[in-house]
Scaffold this motif. Structure first.
Motif, PDB file in Angstrom:
ATOM      1  N   SER A  40      32.132   9.542 -10.003  1.00  0.00           N
ATOM      2  CA  SER A  40      31.494   8.146  -9.491  1.00  0.00           C
ATOM      3  C   SER A  40      30.527   7.500 -10.495  1.00  0.00           C
ATOM      4  O   SER A  40      30.564   6.279 -10.675  1.00  0.00           O
ATOM      5  CB  SER A  40      30.896   8.279  -8.187  1.00  0.00           C
ATOM      6  OG  SER A  40      29.453   8.607  -8.471  1.00  0.00           O
ATOM      7  N   HIS A  41      30.007   8.431 -11.272  1.00  0.00           N
ATOM      8  CA  HIS A  41      29.091   7.859 -12.491  1.00  0.00           C
ATOM      9  C   HIS A  41      30.202   7.187 -13.384  1.00  0.00           C
ATOM     10  O   HIS A  41      29.865   6.012 -13.886  1.00  0.00           O
ATOM     11  CB  HIS A  41      28.457   8.889 -13.189  1.00  0.00           C
ATOM     12  CG  HIS A  41      27.481   8.442 -14.248  1.00  0.00           C
ATOM     13  ND1 HIS A  41      26.372   7.637 -14.086  1.00  0.00           N
ATOM     14  CD2 HIS A  41      27.913   8.548 -15.664  1.00  0.00           C
ATOM     15  CE1 HIS A  41      26.023   7.226 -15.393  1.00  0.00           C
ATOM     16  NE2 HIS A  41      26.656   8.131 -16.424  1.00  0.00           N
ATOM     17  N   GLU A  42      31.429   7.643 -13.754  1.00  0.00           N
ATOM     18  CA  GLU A  42      32.329   7.022 -14.601  1.00  0.00           C
ATOM     19  C   GLU A  42      32.836   5.590 -14.028  1.00  0.00           C
ATOM     20  O   GLU A  42      32.882   4.933 -14.774  1.00  0.00           O
ATOM     21  CB  GLU A  42      33.617   7.927 -14.947  1.00  0.00           C
ATOM     22  CG  GLU A  42      33.019   9.163 -15.923  1.00  0.00           C
ATOM     23  CD  GLU A  42      34.118  10.124 -15.988  1.00  0.00           C
ATOM     24  OE1 GLU A  42      35.255   9.696 -15.572  1.00  0.00           O
ATOM     25  OE2 GLU A  42      33.988  11.116 -16.391  1.00  0.00           O
ATOM     26  N   ILE A  43      32.898   5.823 -12.811  1.00  0.00           N
ATOM     27  CA  ILE A  43      33.530   4.357 -11.977  1.00  0.00           C
ATOM     28  C   ILE A  43      32.373   3.662 -12.145  1.00  0.00           C
ATOM     29  O   ILE A  43      32.892   2.296 -12.422  1.00  0.00           O
ATOM     30  CB  ILE A  43      33.922   4.878 -10.489  1.00  0.00           C
ATOM     31  CG1 ILE A  43      35.197   5.684 -10.582  1.00  0.00           C
ATOM     32  CG2 ILE A  43      34.117   3.588  -9.811  1.00  0.00           C
ATOM     33  CD1 ILE A  43      35.521   6.236  -9.213  1.00  0.00           C
ATOM     34  N   ASN A  44      31.260   3.958 -11.815  1.00  0.00           N
ATOM     35  CA  ASN A  44      30.272   2.690 -11.943  1.00  0.00           C
ATOM     36  C   ASN A  44      29.836   2.239 -13.055  1.00  0.00           C
ATOM     37  O   ASN A  44      29.863   0.905 -13.481  1.00  0.00           O
ATOM     38  CB  ASN A  44      28.837   3.462 -11.273  1.00  0.00           C
ATOM     39  CG  ASN A  44      28.787   3.656 -10.060  1.00  0.00           C
ATOM     40  OD1 ASN A  44      29.622   3.269  -9.209  1.00  0.00           O
ATOM     41  ND2 ASN A  44      28.038   4.553  -9.594  1.00  0.00           N
ATOM     42  N   GLU A  45      30.145   3.195 -14.328  1.00  0.00           N
ATOM     43  CA  GLU A  45      30.019   2.675 -15.547  1.00  0.00           C
ATOM     44  C   GLU A  45      31.307   1.713 -15.985  1.00  0.00           C
ATOM     45  O   GLU A  45      30.920   0.802 -16.632  1.00  0.00           O
ATOM     46  CB  GLU A  45      30.156   4.059 -16.647  1.00  0.00           C
ATOM     47  CG  GLU A  45      28.889   4.741 -16.751  1.00  0.00           C
ATOM     48  CD  GLU A  45      27.879   3.753 -17.445  1.00  0.00           C
ATOM     49  OE1 GLU A  45      27.902   3.109 -18.353  1.00  0.00           O
ATOM     50  OE2 GLU A  45      26.544   4.157 -16.859  1.00  0.00           O
ATOM     51  N   HIS A  46      32.283   2.243 -15.358  1.00  0.00           N
ATOM     52  CA  HIS A  46      33.542   1.191 -15.758  1.00  0.00           C
ATOM     53  C   HIS A  46      33.120  -0.099 -15.025  1.00  0.00           C
ATOM     54  O   HIS A  46      33.600  -1.041 -15.402  1.00  0.00           O
ATOM     55  CB  HIS A  46      34.732   1.825 -15.141  1.00  0.00           C
ATOM     56  CG  HIS A  46      36.050   1.166 -15.633  1.00  0.00           C
ATOM     57  ND1 HIS A  46      36.477   0.978 -16.669  1.00  0.00           N
ATOM     58  CD2 HIS A  46      36.887   0.503 -14.544  1.00  0.00           C
ATOM     59  CE1 HIS A  46      37.664   0.113 -16.690  1.00  0.00           C
ATOM     60  NE2 HIS A  46      37.894  -0.050 -15.267  1.00  0.00           N
ATOM     61  N   GLU A  47      32.764  -0.067 -13.812  1.00  0.00           N
ATOM     62  CA  GLU A  47      32.474  -1.331 -13.094  1.00  0.00           C
ATOM     63  C   GLU A  47      31.534  -2.289 -14.052  1.00  0.00           C
ATOM     64  O   GLU A  47      31.510  -3.416 -13.885  1.00  0.00           O
ATOM     65  CB  GLU A  47      32.213  -1.014 -11.582  1.00  0.00           C
ATOM     66  CG  GLU A  47      33.291  -0.505 -10.562  1.00  0.00           C
ATOM     67  CD  GLU A  47      32.983  -0.150  -9.408  1.00  0.00           C
ATOM     68  OE1 GLU A  47      31.856  -0.343  -8.792  1.00  0.00           O
ATOM     69  OE2 GLU A  47      33.596   0.361  -8.602  1.00  0.00           O
ATOM     70  N   ASN A  48      30.459  -1.452 -14.207  1.00  0.00           N
ATOM     71  CA  ASN A  48      29.274  -2.150 -14.846  1.00  0.00           C
ATOM     72  C   ASN A  48      29.816  -2.922 -16.315  1.00  0.00           C
ATOM     73  O   ASN A  48      29.649  -4.079 -16.690  1.00  0.00           O
ATOM     74  CB  ASN A  48      28.364  -1.182 -15.235  1.00  0.00           C
ATOM     75  CG  ASN A  48      27.570  -0.907 -14.145  1.00  0.00           C
ATOM     76  OD1 ASN A  48      27.356  -1.370 -13.075  1.00  0.00           O
ATOM     77  ND2 ASN A  48      26.778  -0.004 -14.152  1.00  0.00           N
ATOM     78  N   GLU A  49      30.621  -1.980 -16.838  1.00  0.00           N
ATOM     79  CA  GLU A  49      31.368  -2.805 -18.332  1.00  0.00           C
ATOM     80  C   GLU A  49      32.260  -3.864 -17.821  1.00  0.00           C
ATOM     81  O   GLU A  49      32.076  -4.716 -18.545  1.00  0.00           O
ATOM     82  CB  GLU A  49      32.055  -1.797 -18.892  1.00  0.00           C
ATOM     83  CG  GLU A  49      31.204  -0.465 -19.621  1.00  0.00           C
ATOM     84  CD  GLU A  49      32.131   0.621 -20.189  1.00  0.00           C
ATOM     85  OE1 GLU A  49      33.260   0.411 -20.426  1.00  0.00           O
ATOM     86  OE2 GLU A  49      31.524   1.544 -20.730  1.00  0.00           O
TER      87      GLU A  49
END
Length: 132
Positions: A40-49
């Motif tokens: 979920s952290h990777e997903i959030n980072e991807h969405e933030n990017e």
């Protein structure tokens, strides 16, 4: 073996397989939670990017628009300045013409006044027919 009694008064016996209930979920709870949180952290980072890239695109677009607006305003200001200068020069020409009319009317020479009015009307008609 463990025994549990249900609220209705029935007792149930069961054995704990593989060393107990807690040992069943040892690896799953810790690894699963860590994997889920890192995923979920990777997903959030991807969405933030992606959101950051979208914001950067919008900022670039707004910067271009503001630059275009600035150029347009500068162009209009230059045009208005030229119009103001043209109006000032026209005002000077018209005031000179009005001074001449005043001079003609003050002399009260009817022949001069008739010649001036006829010339003015003639020039007006020539310009009118040339522009049609």
């Amino acid at each position: 073996m463990n025994t549990r009694s249900l609220p209705c008064g029935v007792c149930i016996s069961f054995s704990e397989p593989r060393g107990g209930r807690s040992s069943l979920f040892d690896g799953i709870e810790e690894g699963g939670i860590r994997a889920a949180s890192s995923y979920s952290h990777e997903i959030n980072e991807h969405e933030n990017e992606r959101a950051l890239e979208g914001l950067q695109d919008r900022v670039i677009l707004l910067k271009r628009l503001s630059g275009d607006i600035n150029e347009e305003v500068d162009t209009h200001n230059r045009m208005l300045d030229r119009m103001g200068n043209d109006m000032d020069s026209s005002r000077g020409i018209l005031s000179g013409t009005m001074d001449r009319f005043k001079t003609v009317f003050e002399t009260k020479s009817s022949r001069r006044m008739l010649t001036l009015v006829a010339a003015f009307v003639g020039v007006f008609l020539v310009i009118y027919y040339l522009t049609r």
